[in-house]
Motif scaffolding. Sequence first.
Motif: not given
Length: 530
Positions: A87, A91, A172, A175-176, A179, A209, A213, A216-217, A260, A263
């Motif tokens: 991941m 990124t 998480g 990631s959010v 995103s 993606t 994220l 689902t996160i 995921e 993702i």
Amino acid sequence: MSYGAATHHDDHQEHPTGIMRWLTTTNHKDIGTMYLTFSLTMFMIGGAMIMAVRAELFQPGLQLMRPEFYNQLIGVHALIMIFAALMPAATGFANWMLPLQIGAPDMALPRLNNWGFWLLPPAAILLTLPFTLALFGIGDGAIATGWTFYAPLSVQGGIGVDFAIFAVHILGISSVMGSINIIVTIFNMRAPGMTMMKLPLFAWGWLITAFLLIATIPVLAGAVTMLLTDRHFGTHFFDAAGGGDPIMFQHLFWFFGHPEVYILLLPVWGFIPQILSTFARKPIYGYKAQVYSLCLIGILSVVVWAHHFFTAGMPVPALLYFMYSTMAISLPLAVLFYCWIATIWKGSMTFETPMLFAVGWIILFGIGGLTGLVLADVAADAQYHHTYFVVAHFHYTLFAGGIMGIMAGVYYWLPKMTGHMYNERLGKVHFWLTAISFNLTFIPQFFLGLAGMPRRIPDYALQFAEFNMISSIAAFALGLAQVLFVYNIITCVRGGKKATDKVWEGSNGLEWTLPSPPPYHTFNEQPVIK
């Protein structure tokens, strides 16, 4: 698509130096570099863990470690490879390349970008710290449940579960944040004239993606929080003795866990067509078909989660629904494969290292996709669930489809990022060693699974000895091959033959109109897309 003139303020290149540059930077290239460096570091750490596992499996019997420690290595290896290697690598590419590809001066929310990265190191420390604490007699080591945290094992586990829960929360949040930044950047900072249907496929892959994220996160965060309260605050969400349901945890986990997979893969599916087009010297075939396929895969990925636990017991209508919906994903995926192959069909191909990895990626990821169809079948899954067939399948999907795709991207963009060409001969040696040793590692595991060897065990019956020995030897070769990868990157960063602005003869896109390496600040006046 043609591009108008862009300007760059080469006279505004001042920025902090030393450690403060990296701690405080909001520049998308700096943050992209940090993400990629972090990813490479964690990739080697996660790889070292699985080398120890393969050493244990070299022969039947317990050789080097206790079963508890073996389980900890398996679980932390998976968490590191998924959350801290793959991941962050995707990124990192997003930070480096999205602004350059869409003609934006930077990411839309640069301070958020900085915070998003600096959450990663504490999370990585939390994941691995229990190993160190156990050396001093504190706790019983890291999480030993596998990366899935399945209850009731995780409810009863040691402090490693708590460390992993907090690490997942931090990862998480990171990631959010990333995103949100990517969505805002793509929607608001595209160059004039760059409509959505002129976006590079890499941007489309990342846009889908990012939405996955954000969807689902929070579900994963809720599930592990409920797990935490079961462990320490007297609740019984997943405790059957208290009226809870352990299967509910599997539903919640896989609502995140299956998307995921996409993702991890959608950003790679975005840039691989660009690499194929560059070295086939042909335009990308079926751009719109690929965009619609990526969108459809993103939608389907959130409605198929229960195929991961067919054997846990479900009503027949539910089994049929999840089987057919899972198989339905193969339709848009087949469209993508057709477009990838059509892109290079009758092209003037040359096989520099990025192209070798891209072509090898199509073949090996194809094996991962086809073996996934086997596991999507309810009847077949009953035979192969929890065997080494599953281990081989998801490594063809995530190592070949994910990590080898990332390697293709590294070799493709490294000259643009550093301004230097990497060692081409070493790159090709790295590809062939990786491809050969990867297949020798995991093809035997298909046979082990078909013969019934269960996964997540440190010991096994004598009948599995030969295939395990072959798999372990090949895994060591696969691990050593990655040292060449690291060496090639480091020497390229430190110097080497100067890269041209376009780098590759067939390259096409806004990022290739910039110098190599690009100025610290780019597109102070956005180009106009015609």
